[in-house]
Write a protein that holds these residues in place. Structure first.
Motif, PDB file in Angstrom:
ATOM      1  N   SER A 180       0.825  -1.209   0.000  1.00 50.80           N
ATOM      2  CA  SER A 180       0.000   0.000   0.000  1.00 50.80           C
ATOM      3  C   SER A 180       0.861   1.261   0.000  1.00 50.80           C
ATOM      4  CB  SER A 180      -0.931   0.007   1.212  1.00 50.80           C
ATOM      5  OG  SER A 180      -0.190  -0.023   2.415  1.00 50.80           O
ATOM      6  N   GLU A 181       1.993   1.225   0.689  1.00 50.31           N
ATOM      7  CA  GLU A 181       2.898   2.380   0.709  1.00 50.31           C
ATOM      8  C   GLU A 181       3.541   2.593  -0.666  1.00 50.31           C
ATOM      9  OE1 GLU A 181       4.504   2.533   5.312  1.00 50.31           O
ATOM     10  OE2 GLU A 181       5.325   0.999   3.965  1.00 50.31           O
ATOM     11  N   ILE A 182       3.886   1.486  -1.307  1.00 54.37           N
ATOM     12  CA  ILE A 182       4.458   1.585  -2.654  1.00 54.37           C
ATOM     13  C   ILE A 182       3.416   2.149  -3.616  1.00 54.37           C
ATOM     14  CG2 ILE A 182       5.388   0.278  -4.604  1.00 54.37           C
ATOM     15  CD1 ILE A 182       6.537  -1.711  -2.522  1.00 54.37           C
ATOM     16  N   GLU A 183       2.182   1.692  -3.482  1.00 60.27           N
ATOM     17  CA  GLU A 183       1.110   2.170  -4.352  1.00 60.27           C
ATOM     18  C   GLU A 183       0.922   3.676  -4.194  1.00 60.27           C
ATOM     19  OE1 GLU A 183      -3.460   0.991  -5.636  1.00 60.27           O
ATOM     20  OE2 GLU A 183      -2.536   0.067  -3.876  1.00 60.27           O
ATOM     21  N   GLU A 184       1.036   4.168  -2.967  1.00 61.40           N
ATOM     22  CA  GLU A 184       0.912   5.598  -2.716  1.00 61.40           C
ATOM     23  C   GLU A 184       2.057   6.356  -3.392  1.00 61.40           C
ATOM     24  OE1 GLU A 184      -0.534   9.159  -1.582  1.00 61.40           O
ATOM     25  OE2 GLU A 184      -1.540   7.213  -1.358  1.00 61.40           O
ATOM     26  N   LEU A 185       3.252   5.787  -3.337  1.00 62.46           N
ATOM     27  CA  LEU A 185       4.407   6.430  -3.967  1.00 62.46           C
ATOM     28  C   LEU A 185       4.249   6.517  -5.485  1.00 62.46           C
ATOM     29  CD1 LEU A 185       7.492   4.976  -2.041  1.00 62.46           C
ATOM     30  CD2 LEU A 185       6.889   7.387  -2.257  1.00 62.46           C
ATOM     31  N   THR A 186       3.646   5.488  -6.079  1.00 62.42           N
ATOM     32  CA  THR A 186       3.497   5.485  -7.546  1.00 62.42           C
ATOM     33  C   THR A 186       2.636   6.644  -8.038  1.00 62.42           C
ATOM     34  OG1 THR A 186       1.555   4.019  -7.531  1.00 62.42           O
ATOM     35  CG2 THR A 186       3.734   2.970  -7.665  1.00 62.42           C
ATOM     36  N   ARG A 187       1.845   7.238  -7.153  1.00 63.70           N
ATOM     37  CA  ARG A 187       0.984   8.351  -7.547  1.00 63.70           C
ATOM     38  C   ARG A 187       1.729   9.684  -7.520  1.00 63.70           C
ATOM     39  NH1 ARG A 187      -2.662   5.835  -3.617  1.00 63.70           N
ATOM     40  NH2 ARG A 187      -4.045   4.372  -4.702  1.00 63.70           N
ATOM     41  N   GLN A 188       2.956   9.670  -7.011  1.00 68.05           N
ATOM     42  CA  GLN A 188       3.735  10.904  -6.919  1.00 68.05           C
ATOM     43  C   GLN A 188       4.296  11.282  -8.292  1.00 68.05           C
ATOM     44  OE1 GLN A 188       3.738  12.573  -3.937  1.00 68.05           O
ATOM     45  NE2 GLN A 188       2.357  10.882  -3.388  1.00 68.05           N
ATOM     46  N   PRO A 189       4.449  12.596  -8.546  1.00 70.46           N
ATOM     47  CA  PRO A 189       5.046  13.017  -9.828  1.00 70.46           C
ATOM     48  C   PRO A 189       6.459  12.435  -9.986  1.00 70.46           C
ATOM     49  CG  PRO A 189       4.070  14.882  -8.668  1.00 70.46           C
ATOM     50  CD  PRO A 189       4.078  13.736  -7.705  1.00 70.46           C
ATOM     51  N   ALA A 234       5.517  -5.974  -8.274  1.00 69.72           N
ATOM     52  CA  ALA A 234       6.266  -5.741  -9.515  1.00 69.72           C
ATOM     53  C   ALA A 234       5.375  -5.124 -10.574  1.00 69.72           C
ATOM     54  CB  ALA A 234       6.857  -7.055 -10.024  1.00 69.72           C
ATOM     55  N   ASP A 235       4.147  -5.609 -10.684  1.00 68.86           N
ATOM     56  CA  ASP A 235       3.214  -5.072 -11.668  1.00 68.86           C
ATOM     57  C   ASP A 235       2.888  -3.616 -11.353  1.00 68.86           C
ATOM     58  OD1 ASP A 235       1.515  -5.702 -14.006  1.00 68.86           O
ATOM     59  OD2 ASP A 235      -0.115  -5.206 -12.642  1.00 68.86           O
ATOM     60  N   LEU A 236       2.705  -3.326 -10.076  1.00 70.93           N
ATOM     61  CA  LEU A 236       2.409  -1.971  -9.626  1.00 70.93           C
ATOM     62  C   LEU A 236       3.524  -1.006 -10.027  1.00 70.93           C
ATOM     63  CD1 LEU A 236       0.125  -0.668  -7.820  1.00 70.93           C
ATOM     64  CD2 LEU A 236       1.706  -0.972  -5.903  1.00 70.93           C
ATOM     65  N   ILE A 237       4.758  -1.401  -9.717  1.00 74.05           N
ATOM     66  CA  ILE A 237       5.919  -0.552  -9.999  1.00 74.05           C
ATOM     67  C   ILE A 237       6.152  -0.406 -11.495  1.00 74.05           C
ATOM     68  CG2 ILE A 237       8.440  -0.399  -9.777  1.00 74.05           C
ATOM     69  CD1 ILE A 237       8.086  -1.852  -7.038  1.00 74.05           C
ATOM     70  N   SER A 238       6.160  -1.540 -12.211  1.00 73.81           N
ATOM     71  CA  SER A 238       6.497  -1.498 -13.638  1.00 73.81           C
ATOM     72  C   SER A 238       5.457  -0.724 -14.440  1.00 73.81           C
ATOM     73  CB  SER A 238       6.661  -2.911 -14.197  1.00 73.81           C
ATOM     74  OG  SER A 238       5.456  -3.646 -14.088  1.00 73.81           O
ATOM     75  N   ILE A 239       4.178  -0.840 -14.073  1.00 70.37           N
ATOM     76  CA  ILE A 239       3.129  -0.100 -14.781  1.00 70.37           C
ATOM     77  C   ILE A 239       3.295   1.404 -14.557  1.00 70.37           C
ATOM     78  CG2 ILE A 239       0.664   0.454 -14.703  1.00 70.37           C
ATOM     79  CD1 ILE A 239       1.188  -1.922 -16.422  1.00 70.37           C
ATOM     80  N   ALA A 240       3.591   1.788 -13.311  1.00 72.21           N
ATOM     81  CA  ALA A 240       3.767   3.216 -13.002  1.00 72.21           C
ATOM     82  C   ALA A 240       4.964   3.793 -13.751  1.00 72.21           C
ATOM     83  CB  ALA A 240       3.936   3.403 -11.499  1.00 72.21           C
ATOM     84  N   VAL A 241       6.080   3.058 -13.773  1.00 76.00           N
ATOM     85  CA  VAL A 241       7.279   3.529 -14.475  1.00 76.00           C
ATOM     86  C   VAL A 241       7.038   3.542 -15.983  1.00 76.00           C
ATOM     87  CG1 VAL A 241       9.702   3.028 -14.977  1.00 76.00           C
ATOM     88  CG2 VAL A 241       8.848   2.795 -12.638  1.00 76.00           C
ATOM     89  N   LEU A 242       6.361   2.519 -16.482  1.00 78.03           N
ATOM     90  CA  LEU A 242       6.065   2.444 -17.911  1.00 78.03           C
ATOM     91  C   LEU A 242       5.227   3.638 -18.361  1.00 78.03           C
ATOM     92  CD1 LEU A 242       5.953   1.042 -20.650  1.00 78.03           C
ATOM     93  CD2 LEU A 242       4.116  -0.419 -19.762  1.00 78.03           C
ATOM     94  N   ARG A 243       4.253   4.004 -17.561  1.00 80.72           N
ATOM     95  CA  ARG A 243       3.428   5.159 -17.907  1.00 80.72           C
ATOM     96  C   ARG A 243       4.291   6.429 -17.988  1.00 80.72           C
ATOM     97  NH1 ARG A 243      -1.866   5.351 -18.246  1.00 80.72           N
ATOM     98  NH2 ARG A 243      -2.083   3.363 -17.181  1.00 80.72           N
ATOM     99  N   ARG A 244       5.237   6.546 -17.079  1.00 85.41           N
ATOM    100  CA  ARG A 244       6.155   7.693 -17.113  1.00 85.41           C
ATOM    101  C   ARG A 244       7.004   7.659 -18.384  1.00 85.41           C
ATOM    102  NH1 ARG A 244       6.644  11.377 -16.887  1.00 85.41           N
ATOM    103  NH2 ARG A 244       8.735  11.799 -16.124  1.00 85.41           N
ATOM    104  N   HIS A 245       7.450   6.472 -18.784  1.00 87.25           N
ATOM    105  CA  HIS A 245       8.244   6.367 -20.009  1.00 87.25           C
ATOM    106  C   HIS A 245       7.438   6.864 -21.211  1.00 87.25           C
ATOM    107  CE1 HIS A 245      10.984   2.965 -18.247  1.00 87.25           C
ATOM    108  NE2 HIS A 245      11.238   4.149 -17.741  1.00 87.25           N
ATOM    109  N   LEU A 246       6.179   6.467 -21.299  1.00 88.19           N
ATOM    110  CA  LEU A 246       5.352   6.895 -22.422  1.00 88.19           C
ATOM    111  C   LEU A 246       5.123   8.400 -22.398  1.00 88.19           C
ATOM    112  CD1 LEU A 246       5.012   3.850 -22.814  1.00 88.19           C
ATOM    113  CD2 LEU A 246       2.603   4.245 -23.287  1.00 88.19           C
ATOM    114  N   GLU A 247       4.978   8.961 -21.207  1.00 88.21           N
ATOM    115  CA  GLU A 247       4.832  10.418 -21.089  1.00 88.21           C
ATOM    116  C   GLU A 247       6.104  11.133 -21.539  1.00 88.21           C
ATOM    117  OE1 GLU A 247       1.743  10.270 -17.254  1.00 88.21           O
ATOM    118  OE2 GLU A 247       3.858  10.775 -16.977  1.00 88.21           O
TER     119      GLU A 247
END
Length: 658
Positions: A180-189, A234-247
């Protein structure tokens, strides 16, 4: 048109040789004369035929020139030197066709082309090296689109590999974060920046104690197994980073159609299907002794498991595909992926929408259970993989696996689009805040390392380029709004970056430098953009619309005037500019055939140079002769159109002012 005339010349020569000498030459070499006054094409054909015909080259050239007769679009053929044949086109005819933007029909190969590029590990922010890959790949896609090909753009996501595992280790063992803490971090800019620093910390943690690496192995097993808490993180982290890559890539106008993920290759049993094929065909064999004991290996070259004569193969000639612990290596999953690409696997991904671009284009991502209605991906005729030169062996292994399975046609249409790394000049590294030793300051370039945390994040680089460009734009155009100046600065920065990454040939190591990339002089994006802005300003000051003028040049300039001014006192100088403008399609063909976009960058620079010389020599607005003035406007209109067209293929837009 230049390309069309070259093909016509080659075909006429080929027919003449068959008719006169009974020779069938599938390829006619056509070069360009060293000076424009010698003609537009040069044929060294007679030298090639001298031995076959047992005649002196000059004698053969004389016979060809005398016997060819007229060729549509050509003025004449001329003998030159010891046996060269120079061909002169009808300048006015070619110029009229170019002004009208005539596009002769060409045969377009059938079948879809798949270009895979970027393929950034979704474990941290994209860096400058990834930008070279993405810009090369995106430009090659644009080249193919220009030539009329249907293209699938894919970005392979290795979300179960070591790099992702290391970031998970960082969150769980160093940061002690819960899901849950990691999920919260993924929402950060810019969550990807947090991962960048964490990845470097994990590397240092491994160096402190080798036993710390056990955490990596545990995570890797959990990722391959799937369906557990670690895999969910892993899915949580990789999806968040992947979205940043596309941006990040979207800032450079780089888009993708589909994101195939390694997790689905495993969990949808792509590898199992490929493994069965490879074993049944004897491409893989199980090792019972030696250093590869317990592994499934692929024998390199002609050696196969069922080849008795090559039963003993040196261990260095084997490639481990499945390790002794049962985990499949990167190459094994890549073989399965490429069988799917060619429509040879008998399995497919599930698909769901992932990212919507500002232009409403949808990027899809692989999943286990997807949406029923989706585009058809895979099952392509040709593949281009934009992957750096260090992966050459892995790429070769995949091709050998295809051949081992009997898929020779597919292997022939599999291209490793290889390129070298990007580094920094010492000046650039210092500007970015890195501390350099005296020895570093004397080097030609400074290598970067994401694992060590030393490098340039892609977004930081883009931000810095925009800020630098804006410092130039602000004092030049105080009359424009802040938003307008920012738009111009962004276009200049993106153009500078894309051009810089493209102007070097792929085998060249690039040492990136801010000052060099942003210069308005020399071989840079801003220099080419400035040429178009100058051309546009000429029309603006003359009270004309360059787009409308370009669409109807024939109503402004007569056929007689084209002949008059292209063959007059300044004819050769102006004709060189027209001829260069006619070569865009020709150069793009070269870029595709050689997988080398640098040729297009060179073409743009040379065209901009020729236009600059023309601009300074001919004060168009002050020209008293109305006929010549309109002809000069026509010249500017054509050059402007071709520069914008070529720059667009490079992914570069032109600002309204500079």
């Amino acid at each position: 048109m230049y390309r069309h005339l070259e093909r016509r010349l080659a075909q006429q020569i080929r027919e003449f040789l068959h008719r006169s000498y009974g020779l069938d030459l599938p390829k006619i070499v056509i070069e360009q004369p060293p000076r424009i006054e010698l003609g537009e094409y040069a044929l060294p054909l007679a030298f090639e035929l001298a031995k076959t015909l047992r005649k002196a080259p000059r004698k053969i050239a004389e016979e060809i020139v005398a016997g060819m007769g007229s060729i549509e679009g050509f003025e004449k053929l001329e003998l030159a030197g010891a046996g060269y044949i120079n061909a002169r086109v009808k300048r006015d005819r070619l110029a009229l066709a170019l002004a009208a933007d005539d596009k002769p029909k060409i045969d377009i190969p059938t079948g879809k082309v798949l270009v895979e590029h970027s393929s950034i590990n979704p474990n941290k922010a994209a860096h400058i090296g990834h930008l070279r890959n993405a810009i090369l790949g995106d430009t090659f896609v644009r080249l193919l689109h220009f030539s009329g090909r249907e293209v699938d753009v894919q970005n392979y996501i290795d979300n179960t590999g070591v790099q992702v595992a290391d970031v998970i280790v960082g969150f769980l063992h160093l940061e002690k974060k819960s899901r849950s803490e990691i999920e919260e971090l993924t929402r950060q800019p810019r969550f990807d920046y947090f991962c960048w620093d964490l990845y470097a910390q994990v590397s240092r943690w491994y160096e402190q104690d080798k036993q710390n690496r056990d955490a990596r192995h545990q995570v890797l097993h959990a990722l391959e197994e799937g369906g557990n808490e670690t895999a969910a993180i892993a899915d949580l982290i990789s999806i968040a980073v992947l979205r940043r890559h596309l941006e990040t890539m979207d800032r450079l106008d780089i888009e993708y159609d589909f994101l195939p993920r390694e997790s689905e290759i495993l969990h949808l049993h792509f590898w199992d299907a490929a493994f069965t094929k490879l074993k049944d065909a004897g491409v893989l064999s199980f090792e019972t002794e030696g250093k590869n004991k317990g592994c499934w290996v692929m024998r390199r070259g002609k050696a196969r498991a069922n080849d008795a004569e090559n039963a003993e193969v040196a261990e260095e000639d084997q490639k481990v595909i499945v390790r002794s612990n049962g985990t499949v290596g990167y190459v094994g999953k890549d073989i399965a992926y490429h069988l799917w690409k060619f429509g040879l696997l008998g399995r497919d991904f599930g698909y769901r929408k992932f990212y919507r671009y500002p232009n409403e284009h949808i990027c899809w991502i692989s999943t286990a259970d997807g949406e029923p209605n989706h585009p058809h991906f895979g099952d392509v005729a040709e593949i281009y993989n934009v992957i750096d030169a260090r992966q050459a062996e892995a790429q070769t292994t995949v091709v050998e696996a295809l051949r081992g399975l009997g898929y020779n046609q597919q292997a022939d249409h599999y291209t490793h689009f290889s390129y070298e790394m990007v580094a920094l000049t010492p000046r650039c590294a210092a500007e970015l805040g890195y501390q350099l030793s005296d020895e570093d300051k004397t080097r030609s370039y400074i290598e970067v390392s994401g694992r060590k945390g030393f490098g340039v994040k892609a977004d930081d680089l883009i931000d810095t380029l925009i800020a630098s460009a804006k410092k130039e734009v602000d004092p030049r155009h105080p009359e424009l709004s802040e938003a307008e100046r920012m738009t111009i600065a962004t276009q200049i920065a993106v153009g500078a970056l894309r051009y810089f990454m493209l102007k070097f040939t792929k085998p060249s190591v690039i040492a990136f430098d801010f000052k060099e990339a942003l210069s308005f002089e020399g071989e840079t994006g801003p220099y080419a953009q400035y040429a178009v802005v100058r051309a546009t300003n000429i029309f603006r000051k003359g009270g004309l619309d360059p787009e409308l003028f370009a669409k109807d040049v024939a109503s402004y300039v007569s056929t007689d005037d084209f002949a008059k001014y292209l063959n007059g006192a300044d004819g050769n100088e102006i004709w060189e500019l027209w001829l260069a403008s006619s070569k865009t399609s020709y150069v793009i063909d070269q870029c595709i055939a050689t997988t080398e976009p640098a040729y297009l960058a060179k073409h743009v620079f040379q065209l901009a140079q020729l236009f600059s010389a023309f601009y300074h020599r001919h004060p168009i607005l002050a020209e008293p002769d109305e006929g010549q003035k309109k002809f000069l406007f026509a010249t500017v209109a054509v050059v402007r159109r071709e520069l914008m067209r070529a720059l667009a293929v490079m992914g570069i837009t032109v600002p309204s002012a500079m």
